[in-house]
Design a protein around this motif. Structure first.
Motif, mmCIF file in Angstrom:
data_model
loop_
_atom_site.group_PDB
_atom_site.id
_atom_site.type_symbol
_atom_site.label_atom_id
_atom_site.label_comp_id
_atom_site.label_asym_id
_atom_site.label_seq_id
_atom_site.Cartn_x
_atom_site.Cartn_y
_atom_site.Cartn_z
ATOM 1 N N ALA A 123 63.768 20.557 -56.435
ATOM 2 C CA ALA A 123 63.986 21.984 -56.171
ATOM 3 C C ALA A 123 62.721 22.552 -55.539
ATOM 4 O O ALA A 123 61.627 22.082 -55.801
ATOM 5 C CB ALA A 123 64.307 22.704 -57.475
ATOM 6 N N PRO A 124 62.893 23.563 -54.718
ATOM 7 C CA PRO A 124 61.707 24.162 -54.112
ATOM 8 C C PRO A 124 60.727 24.628 -55.184
ATOM 9 O O PRO A 124 61.124 25.175 -56.195
ATOM 10 C CB PRO A 124 62.255 25.352 -53.334
ATOM 11 N N GLY A 125 59.479 24.389 -54.957
ATOM 12 C CA GLY A 125 58.439 24.759 -55.912
ATOM 13 C C GLY A 125 57.432 25.688 -55.273
ATOM 14 O O GLY A 125 57.614 26.144 -54.149
ATOM 15 N N PRO A 126 56.361 25.957 -55.995
ATOM 16 C CA PRO A 126 55.363 26.880 -55.481
ATOM 17 C C PRO A 126 54.761 26.442 -54.149
ATOM 18 O O PRO A 126 54.375 27.268 -53.339
ATOM 19 C CB PRO A 126 54.296 26.902 -56.574
ATOM 20 N N ALA A 127 54.646 25.145 -53.906
ATOM 21 C CA ALA A 127 54.063 24.658 -52.651
ATOM 22 C C ALA A 127 55.015 24.888 -51.480
ATOM 23 O O ALA A 127 54.647 24.681 -50.339
ATOM 24 C CB ALA A 127 53.735 23.182 -52.765
ATOM 25 N N ASP A 128 56.237 25.323 -51.779
ATOM 26 C CA ASP A 128 57.228 25.535 -50.733
ATOM 27 C C ASP A 128 57.239 26.978 -50.243
ATOM 28 O O ASP A 128 58.208 27.439 -49.662
ATOM 29 C CB ASP A 128 58.623 25.126 -51.238
ATOM 30 N N LYS A 129 56.158 27.713 -50.525
ATOM 31 C CA LYS A 129 56.010 29.090 -50.039
ATOM 32 C C LYS A 129 54.578 29.261 -49.556
ATOM 33 O O LYS A 129 53.657 28.685 -50.108
ATOM 34 C CB LYS A 129 56.250 30.106 -51.157
ATOM 35 N N SER A 130 54.415 30.061 -48.527
ATOM 36 C CA SER A 130 53.062 30.414 -48.089
ATOM 37 C C SER A 130 53.132 31.753 -47.372
ATOM 38 O O SER A 130 54.193 32.203 -46.954
ATOM 39 C CB SER A 130 52.469 29.336 -47.187
ATOM 40 N N THR A 131 51.984 32.379 -47.252
ATOM 41 C CA THR A 131 51.902 33.683 -46.613
ATOM 42 C C THR A 131 51.085 33.569 -45.338
ATOM 43 O O THR A 131 50.061 32.890 -45.298
ATOM 44 C CB THR A 131 51.257 34.712 -47.571
ATOM 45 N N LEU A 132 51.553 34.232 -44.330
ATOM 46 C CA LEU A 132 50.897 34.248 -43.025
ATOM 47 C C LEU A 132 50.480 35.694 -42.743
ATOM 48 O O LEU A 132 51.308 36.602 -42.821
ATOM 49 C CB LEU A 132 51.894 33.761 -41.965
ATOM 50 N N ALA A 133 49.199 35.914 -42.474
ATOM 51 C CA ALA A 133 48.705 37.259 -42.157
ATOM 52 C C ALA A 133 48.146 37.235 -40.742
ATOM 53 O O ALA A 133 47.169 36.537 -40.472
ATOM 54 C CB ALA A 133 47.631 37.671 -43.156
ATOM 55 N N LEU A 134 48.787 37.998 -39.840
ATOM 56 C CA LEU A 134 48.362 38.064 -38.433
ATOM 57 C C LEU A 134 48.616 39.459 -37.887
ATOM 58 O O LEU A 134 49.595 40.111 -38.261
ATOM 59 C CB LEU A 134 49.151 37.068 -37.570
ATOM 60 N N PHE A 135 47.754 39.905 -37.011
ATOM 61 C CA PHE A 135 47.967 41.159 -36.273
ATOM 62 C C PHE A 135 48.228 42.346 -37.199
ATOM 63 O O PHE A 135 48.976 43.258 -36.867
ATOM 64 C CB PHE A 135 49.105 41.017 -35.254
ATOM 65 N N GLY A 136 47.637 42.315 -38.401
ATOM 66 C CA GLY A 136 47.790 43.419 -39.336
ATOM 67 C C GLY A 136 49.061 43.386 -40.160
ATOM 68 O O GLY A 136 49.300 44.257 -40.983
ATOM 69 N N GLY A 137 49.895 42.389 -39.966
ATOM 70 C CA GLY A 137 51.132 42.257 -40.736
ATOM 71 C C GLY A 137 51.128 40.980 -41.548
ATOM 72 O O GLY A 137 50.211 40.161 -41.450
ATOM 73 N N THR A 138 52.155 40.788 -42.354
ATOM 74 C CA THR A 138 52.271 39.565 -43.150
ATOM 75 C C THR A 138 53.702 39.028 -43.074
ATOM 76 O O THR A 138 54.654 39.784 -42.894
ATOM 77 C CB THR A 138 51.926 39.816 -44.641
ATOM 78 N N ALA A 139 53.789 37.727 -43.233
ATOM 79 C CA ALA A 139 55.103 37.070 -43.296
ATOM 80 C C ALA A 139 55.038 36.025 -44.396
ATOM 81 O O ALA A 139 54.009 35.374 -44.585
ATOM 82 C CB ALA A 139 55.449 36.420 -41.971
ATOM 83 N N GLU A 140 56.121 35.909 -45.117
ATOM 84 C CA GLU A 140 56.215 34.876 -46.141
ATOM 85 C C GLU A 140 57.101 33.766 -45.613
ATOM 86 O O GLU A 140 58.230 34.008 -45.172
ATOM 87 C CB GLU A 140 56.792 35.450 -47.433
#
Length: 181
Positions: free
Chosen positions: A108-125
């Motif tokens: 099953a997806p675990g914690p390593a299966d998520k990350s955050t990207l911060a660029l150009f003043g915004g964020t994406a998960e």
């Protein structure tokens, strides 16, 4: 791991054990097919007798396949991979997956299966879906929200990150800076 080889002595012992197990089964099959009492089931032509033995081997073959599937599933439940199952069986990883499709479960997806990207003043998960693909959701610096196209998963985390990065760039705040030449 390589495919195990057996010695001639081990093969002779295995043959004897298999024939000892097969004879009662062959007799029972022959008795049911002919209706003859157990003492007379082998009173027939050599073709009929050998076909009864062949029928018993077919039953044994089916049982060996069933027990093999159970062994592969048990190995998979303890963490064996399709690559390991294939190596033991003398086939490829893909061959093992085809032969025993349910033997190895995906974690099953675990914690390593998520990350955050911060660029150009915004964020994406970025997150892995249950199907194994990757998706993203984000908020641009201008407050706009976005997600991967129609929720369709991307093959890799990098591909999802690239699409999320394009979204974040499109929704960056205009700082009034001109591009350098």
């Amino acid at each position: 791991m390589t495919v195990p080889e057996i010695t001639p002595e081990e093969r002779a012992e295995l043959d004897k054990a298999l024939y000892d197990a097969l004879n009662p089964l062959a007799s029972a099959i022959r008795s049911r097919e002919t209706g003859l009492p157990a003492a007379r089931v082998w009173d027939a032509s050599p073709v009929e007798v050998t076909l009864s033995v062949l029928a018993a081997w077919k039953v044994v073959d089916g049982e060996v396949k069933r027990l093999t599937e159970r062994a592969a599933a048990t190995a998979g439940s303890y963490g064996a991979s399709y690559e390991q199952l294939g190596a033991v069986w003398g086939i490829t990883r893909q061959g093992a997956r085809k032969k025993w499709p349910d033997a190895v479960s995906r974690p099953a997806p675990g914690p390593a299966d998520k990350s955050t990207l911060a660029l150009f003043g915004g964020t994406a998960e970025l997150m892995r879906s249950l199907s194994g693909g990757w998706g993203w959701t984000g908020r641009g610096a201008d407050g706009a929200s976005g997600t991967g196209v129609d929720g369709a998963p991307y093959v890799t985390a990098e591909e999802a990150a690239a699409h999320a990065g394009v979204f974040l760039k499109e929704h960056a705040l205009d700082t009034g800076e001109q591009p350098r030449s």
